[in-house]
Design a protein around this motif. Structure first.
Motif, PDB file in Angstrom:
ATOM      1  N   PRO A 115       0.731  -0.834  -0.079  1.00 37.66           N
ATOM      2  CA  PRO A 115      -0.168   0.051  -0.100  1.00 37.66           C
ATOM      3  C   PRO A 115       0.699   1.783  -0.013  1.00 37.66           C
ATOM      4  O   PRO A 115       1.818   1.096   0.480  1.00 37.66           O
ATOM      5  N   PRO A 116       0.571   2.339  -0.469  1.00 35.93           N
ATOM      6  CA  PRO A 116       1.240   4.032  -0.178  1.00 35.93           C
ATOM      7  C   PRO A 116       1.405   4.350   1.273  1.00 35.93           C
ATOM      8  O   PRO A 116       1.579   5.238   1.227  1.00 35.93           O
ATOM      9  N   ARG A 117       0.997   3.633   1.817  1.00 37.58           N
ATOM     10  CA  ARG A 117       0.601   4.301   3.132  1.00 37.58           C
ATOM     11  C   ARG A 117       0.046   3.004   4.374  1.00 37.58           C
ATOM     12  O   ARG A 117       0.580   1.854   4.146  1.00 37.58           O
ATOM     13  N   PRO A 118       1.548   3.501   5.072  1.00 38.84           N
ATOM     14  CA  PRO A 118       1.608   2.388   6.341  1.00 38.84           C
ATOM     15  C   PRO A 118       0.257   1.865   6.690  1.00 38.84           C
ATOM     16  O   PRO A 118      -0.836   2.799   7.059  1.00 38.84           O
ATOM     17  N   LEU A 119       0.026   0.089   7.146  1.00 34.58           N
ATOM     18  CA  LEU A 119      -1.258   0.315   6.705  1.00 34.58           C
ATOM     19  C   LEU A 119      -1.644  -0.580   8.776  1.00 34.58           C
ATOM     20  O   LEU A 119      -0.369  -1.050   9.299  1.00 34.58           O
ATOM     21  N   VAL A 120      -2.863  -0.605   9.213  1.00 35.58           N
ATOM     22  CA  VAL A 120      -2.153  -0.846  10.236  1.00 35.58           C
ATOM     23  C   VAL A 120      -4.273  -1.342  10.823  1.00 35.58           C
ATOM     24  O   VAL A 120      -4.831  -1.039  10.311  1.00 35.58           O
ATOM     25  N   LEU A 121      -3.278  -2.838  11.056  1.00 31.77           N
ATOM     26  CA  LEU A 121      -4.534  -3.183  11.592  1.00 31.77           C
ATOM     27  C   LEU A 121      -5.900  -3.963  12.511  1.00 31.77           C
ATOM     28  O   LEU A 121      -5.093  -3.460  13.453  1.00 31.77           O
ATOM     29  N   ALA A 122      -6.732  -3.722  12.144  1.00 33.08           N
ATOM     30  CA  ALA A 122      -7.470  -4.155  13.847  1.00 33.08           C
ATOM     31  C   ALA A 122      -9.013  -4.425  13.473  1.00 33.08           C
ATOM     32  O   ALA A 122      -8.753  -4.952  12.548  1.00 33.08           O
ATOM     33  N   GLY A 123      -9.993  -4.609  14.732  1.00 36.32           N
ATOM     34  CA  GLY A 123     -10.794  -5.449  14.759  1.00 36.32           C
ATOM     35  C   GLY A 123     -10.599  -6.438  15.249  1.00 36.32           C
ATOM     36  O   GLY A 123     -10.364  -7.742  13.877  1.00 36.32           O
ATOM     37  N   GLY A 124     -11.521  -7.041  16.332  1.00 39.77           N
ATOM     38  CA  GLY A 124     -11.560  -8.394  16.850  1.00 39.77           C
ATOM     39  C   GLY A 124     -10.541  -9.439  17.192  1.00 39.77           C
ATOM     40  O   GLY A 124     -10.037 -10.655  16.735  1.00 39.77           O
ATOM     41  N   GLY A 171       0.661  -9.258   6.474  1.00 35.54           N
ATOM     42  CA  GLY A 171       2.027  -7.875   6.225  1.00 35.54           C
ATOM     43  C   GLY A 171       1.438  -7.328   6.738  1.00 35.54           C
ATOM     44  O   GLY A 171       2.913  -5.820   6.392  1.00 35.54           O
ATOM     45  N   VAL A 172       0.920  -6.467   7.532  1.00 28.63           N
ATOM     46  CA  VAL A 172       0.693  -4.930   8.194  1.00 28.63           C
ATOM     47  C   VAL A 172       1.633  -4.629   8.460  1.00 28.63           C
ATOM     48  O   VAL A 172       2.971  -4.975   9.374  1.00 28.63           O
ATOM     49  N   TYR A 173       2.099  -2.799   8.550  1.00 30.17           N
ATOM     50  CA  TYR A 173       3.207  -2.507   9.216  1.00 30.17           C
ATOM     51  C   TYR A 173       2.607  -1.841  10.933  1.00 30.17           C
ATOM     52  O   TYR A 173       3.893  -2.228  11.553  1.00 30.17           O
ATOM     53  N   GLY A 174       1.548  -2.826  11.489  1.00 29.87           N
ATOM     54  CA  GLY A 174       0.924  -2.751  13.267  1.00 29.87           C
ATOM     55  C   GLY A 174      -0.280  -3.073  13.322  1.00 29.87           C
ATOM     56  O   GLY A 174      -1.054  -3.455  12.340  1.00 29.87           O
ATOM     57  N   VAL A 175      -0.455  -3.444  14.253  1.00 35.46           N
ATOM     58  CA  VAL A 175      -1.307  -3.957  14.822  1.00 35.46           C
ATOM     59  C   VAL A 175      -2.089  -3.411  16.172  1.00 35.46           C
ATOM     60  O   VAL A 175      -1.324  -2.727  16.861  1.00 35.46           O
ATOM     61  N   ASP A 176      -3.384  -3.555  15.715  1.00 36.73           N
ATOM     62  CA  ASP A 176      -4.419  -2.072  17.014  1.00 36.73           C
ATOM     63  C   ASP A 176      -5.180  -2.964  18.231  1.00 36.73           C
ATOM     64  O   ASP A 176      -5.983  -3.368  17.381  1.00 36.73           O
TER      65      ASP A 176
END
Length: 211
Positions: free
Chosen positions: A152-161, A175-180
């Motif tokens: 992706p063009p921006r770092p992605l943070v995964l959230a939800g469950g 392969g995301v940048y971060g998790v929330d």
């Protein structure tokens, strides 16, 4: 060599929970300024929490369609490092404050996420969250991780469950940048569990699966 995934513990409501997040190695904590949330925190308490986490832990303020005046006031009162917008805020509004921000996108089934990411070129990152009608975040539900864009063009943070049991699989799948995480490390809404936080952070960063 890939960098370890970054971890944000959101919905912090007490200094003790913030200290538990820092001790576990979290990269960021989230303070919720949405009054309808069970994790809402008053500005005075938020400022006390922000003061104890130290200079190398990012303090994130979460807002939902808040007035610009209120956002600015809380930035000053609390000392926020990053703003997180979970409502209908457009790019012009988000960058108006002159601070790094993350825009949350709710993954409706029909949503084409890639073009929407491109609508926020000034964002420090994009957070992808599960969709439930009328609930701007903290649903406790996952979405299809195959929908997370690659490169992706921006770092992605995964959230939800997310929780200690599934976070390693989620990181490997996306392969995301971060998790929330918020509810997945709680004993009750707004009350964190230090052991769950520690397990979540360790598994997110090491890829260790639950047994």
């Amino acid at each position: 060599m890939n960098s370890p995934v970054r971890v944000k513990i959101c919905g912090i409501t007490s200094e003790a929970d913030a200290e538990a997040a820092v001790a576990a190695g979290a990269d960021a904590i989230g303070l919720v300024f949405y009054s309808k949330s069970p994790r809402y925190v008053e500005p005075q308490q938020a400022a006390a929490i922000a003061r104890i986490v130290g200079p190398f832990v990012t303090v994130v303020g979460l807002f939902v369609n808040e007035s610009a005046t209120q956002v600015k006031q809380l930035c000053d009162e609390v000392g926020l490092h990053l703003l997180q917008f979970h409502g209908d805020e457009d790019e012009q509004y988000c960058r108006h404050f002159g601070q790094p921000y993350m825009k949350a996108l709710r993954m409706k089934p029909e949503l084409d996420v890639a073009p929407l990411i491109n609508q926020y070129p000034s964002a420090a990152g994009i957070l992808l969250d599960a969709y439930r009608p009328g609930v701007p975040g903290g649903t406790g539900e996952t979405f299809d991780w195959q929908r997370v864009p690659r490169n992706p063009p921006r770092p992605l943070v995964l959230a939800g469950g997310l929780n200690p049991e599934n976070v390693a699989v989620a990181v490997q799948a996306t392969g995301v940048y971060g998790v929330d995480v918020s509810g997945g490390v709680e004993s009750s809404p707004g009350q964190k569990d230090a052991e769950k936080i520690a397990t979540f952070v360790r598994r997110a960063k090491t890829g260790e699966n639950s047994e």
